[in-house]
Design a protein around this motif. Structure first.
Motif, PDB file in Angstrom:
ATOM      1  N   ARG A  81       0.806  -1.222   0.000  1.00  0.00           N
ATOM      2  CA  ARG A  81       0.000   0.000   0.000  1.00  0.00           C
ATOM      3  C   ARG A  81       0.841   1.276   0.000  1.00  0.00           C
ATOM      4  NH1 ARG A  81      -5.513  -0.798   1.346  1.00  0.00           N
ATOM      5  NH2 ARG A  81      -6.132  -2.702   0.265  1.00  0.00           N
ATOM      6  N   GLY A  82       2.112   1.167   0.279  1.00  0.00           N
ATOM      7  CA  GLY A  82       2.993   2.325   0.191  1.00  0.00           C
ATOM      8  C   GLY A  82       2.949   3.278   1.361  1.00  0.00           C
ATOM      9  N   TYR A  83       2.471   2.839   2.522  1.00  0.00           N
ATOM     10  CA  TYR A  83       2.439   3.709   3.692  1.00  0.00           C
ATOM     11  C   TYR A  83       3.848   3.846   4.277  1.00  0.00           C
ATOM     12  CZ  TYR A  83      -2.672   3.480   3.869  1.00  0.00           C
ATOM     13  OH  TYR A  83      -4.005   3.581   3.569  1.00  0.00           O
ATOM     14  N   ASP A  84       4.130   5.017   4.838  1.00  0.00           N
ATOM     15  CA  ASP A  84       5.408   5.185   5.520  1.00  0.00           C
ATOM     16  C   ASP A  84       5.279   4.691   6.960  1.00  0.00           C
ATOM     17  OD1 ASP A  84       3.934   7.125   6.817  1.00  0.00           O
ATOM     18  OD2 ASP A  84       5.033   8.823   5.958  1.00  0.00           O
ATOM     19  N   ALA A  85       6.364   4.822   7.726  1.00  0.00           N
ATOM     20  CA  ALA A  85       6.382   4.286   9.088  1.00  0.00           C
ATOM     21  C   ALA A  85       5.321   4.924   9.963  1.00  0.00           C
ATOM     22  CB  ALA A  85       7.770   4.491   9.704  1.00  0.00           C
ATOM     23  N   ILE A  86       5.174   6.248   9.875  1.00  0.00           N
ATOM     24  CA  ILE A  86       4.206   6.917  10.745  1.00  0.00           C
ATOM     25  C   ILE A  86       2.780   6.584  10.338  1.00  0.00           C
ATOM     26  CG2 ILE A  86       4.142   9.067   9.393  1.00  0.00           C
ATOM     27  CD1 ILE A  86       3.929  10.546  12.085  1.00  0.00           C
ATOM     28  N   GLY A  87       2.529   6.477   9.043  1.00  0.00           N
ATOM     29  CA  GLY A  87       1.193   6.110   8.590  1.00  0.00           C
ATOM     30  C   GLY A  87       0.808   4.713   9.056  1.00  0.00           C
ATOM     31  N   THR A  88       1.756   3.787   8.971  1.00  0.00           N
ATOM     32  CA  THR A  88       1.509   2.426   9.447  1.00  0.00           C
ATOM     33  C   THR A  88       1.253   2.421  10.945  1.00  0.00           C
ATOM     34  OG1 THR A  88       2.959   1.559   7.718  1.00  0.00           O
ATOM     35  CG2 THR A  88       2.463   0.098   9.559  1.00  0.00           C
ATOM     36  N   GLY A  89       2.043   3.195  11.677  1.00  0.00           N
ATOM     37  CA  GLY A  89       1.865   3.254  13.122  1.00  0.00           C
ATOM     38  C   GLY A  89       0.525   3.821  13.524  1.00  0.00           C
TER      39      GLY A  89
END
Length: 470
Positions: free
Chosen positions: A308-316
């Motif tokens: 999905r291409g989320y970065d670390a903060i988005g995943t968190g």
């Protein structure tokens, strides 16, 4: 003066320490930081692999080895607490763990990261976690109070595991993934300060024999089994060989234990620990719970970042749903223990977690919106929070004080083995091709395993395990 290990002594300790915040604070924080370490790296896989010029699978190996070292050394760690004292092992474990976090923060490559994070932090955790559960069991003697204490500790542990992606993501995105290890070092320093007010209710037993041969056999067998799972996506023959040799070594370990008992010597573990049906079922539920929690965390984190291409903060941020659910249900542990049987709570937790995985699967093909993951993760968090505490309480309450070192080590080893197997199993299915198909397969496998945990919970006694004292 030490209060003797008798029912009257236990009652006196309980009266002297009705609710010692100075005890719960360091113990709960210790469980938090160890659980955090096992999950926060899942959202930093891409950042770490790029910075250290390694692969996603290399970082997965570091995560799994950390969990594996904990599982392999937790039983010996529990025995050492009896010999050298619970508080001493707690502080030494924290110190080793803290050195590992600093080394990890400064790591120039994957090898040093594995040394600091996987080895030193794993060894430190194996020394510090058994005292957490032994002290809690000794200080809180009735089911409701012990449930409240374990609720606080398991709640912090669950939050550490569930919030690890969020906190790790925030730190990695705003500063660097290395700062996440600095954060752990600071928490460890705080815990060491708080332990200054912590009293060990029982004296050390310097005459306690340490079974070195048994420790080597048990650790070797566990390592080979999990390494076999890790090898599944590389070489089927190697996987089979490692699993077979690992199983044979574990059989040799149990034969070693029986031989020492027949000779009148003291083995690493007493076979009496495995004759308690309630405890055995509780251990199965613990293993399955942590396998599912860490497996789902790895699967969803890898899928969100790679597909999905989320970065670390988005995943968190997405994972905050499971954190919220786990925190809410963990805070109700004492109230639940007074109103419902522990068997019922564990069954309800598995049912909610399996339903949560089903929701994640149902929405896997939907729109690439962060909100599609929230209902499933929230259900998983609620389910985990409901069942973590009663499962621990069932096991710890099944044995008297003189066996708390052994059962605490075994219990934590089984749980951490579940975490290690969950990460390895999920990674084996997903890392090669983290698309929708493998994502669905990995979650489906975890849900199926959860059904086994539900079955084990259904066989628990209908009444809470009685609290017994030496």
């Amino acid at each position: 003066m030490t209060v003797p290990s008798t029912p009257e002594g236990a009652k006196a300790r309980q009266e002297k320490r009705p609710w010692p915040r100075q005890v719960l604070a360091p113990l709960a924080l210790a469980q938090f930081v160890c659980s955090f370490a096992g999950s926060n790296m899942t959202v930093m896989i891409q950042d770490i692999s790029e910075d250290l010029d390694t692969t996603v699978q290399g970082v997965q190996t570091a995560i799994t080895v950390f969990l594996l070292v904990m599982a392999a050394l937790m039983i010996p760690g529990g025995i050492l607490t009896d010999r050298y004292g619970r508080k001493r092992c707690l502080v030494i474990g924290l110190a080793v763990y803290g050195i590992g976090t600093v080394l990890s923060a400064l790591a120039p490559g994957l090898g040093i990261l594995i040394l600091g994070n996987s080895i030193l932090q794993g060894v430190g955790t194996a020394l510090l976690i058994p005292p957490v559960y032994i002290l809690t069991t000794l200080l809180f003697t009735n089911v409701a109070d012990r449930a409240r204490a374990f609720g606080a500790i398991m709640g912090m542990g669950g939050v550490g595991a569930a919030a690890g992606p969020l906190i790790g993501g925030l730190i990695a995105s705003t500063i660097s993934w290395r700062a996440a290890f600095v954060f752990q070092a600071l928490v460890v320093a705080l815990i060491i300060v708080l332990t200054r007010r912590l009293d060990d209710p029982l004296p050390p037993d310097p005459d306690r024999v340490f079974d070195t041969g048994g420790a080597v056999l048990s650790a070797t067998g566990l390592i080979l089994v999990v390494m076999g799972i890790l090898a599944a996506d590389d070489n089927a023959w190697l996987m089979g060989a490692l699993l077979l040799v690992g199983a044979l070594v574990l059989v040799a370990f149990f034969r070693w234990v029986r031989a020492k008992e027949r000779a009148g010597a003291q083995p690493l573990l007493s076979t009496s620990l495995f004759r308690n049906r309630t405890s055995n079922l509780g251990l199965i539920t613990q293993h399955t719970q942590w396998l599912m929690l860490m497996g789902v965390s790895f699967v969803v984190a890898a899928y969100l970042q790679v597909v999905r291409g989320y970065d670390a903060i988005g995943t968190g941020v997405i994972f905050s749903a499971s954190t919220l659910g786990l925190l809410v249900s963990s805070l109700g542990a004492e109230r639940f223990a007074k109103r419902r049987e522990q068997r019922t709570l564990v069954m309800a937790g598995f049912a909610a977690t399996i339903c949560g995985i089903g929701v994640l699967l149902a929405m896997a093909h939907g729109e690439p919106s962060a909100w599609t993951f929230v209902p499933g993760l929230l259900l998983i968090g609620l389910g985990m929070g409901v069942m973590l505490t009663p499962s621990v309480n069932v096991v710890q309450s099944s044995f008297p004080e003189d066996q708390q070192g052994e059962i605490s080590g075994l219990s934590r080893s089984v749980s951490n083995l579940g975490s290690s197997v969950g990460t390895a199993l999920a990674g084996t299915i997903l890392v090669a091709d983290p698309a929708v198909g493998p994502y669905a397969v990995a979650l489906g496998v975890l849900a199926f395993i959860g059904l086994g945990g539900f079955g084990a919970a259904a066989m628990l006694p209908r009444t809470p395990a009685p609290t017994r004292h030496g």
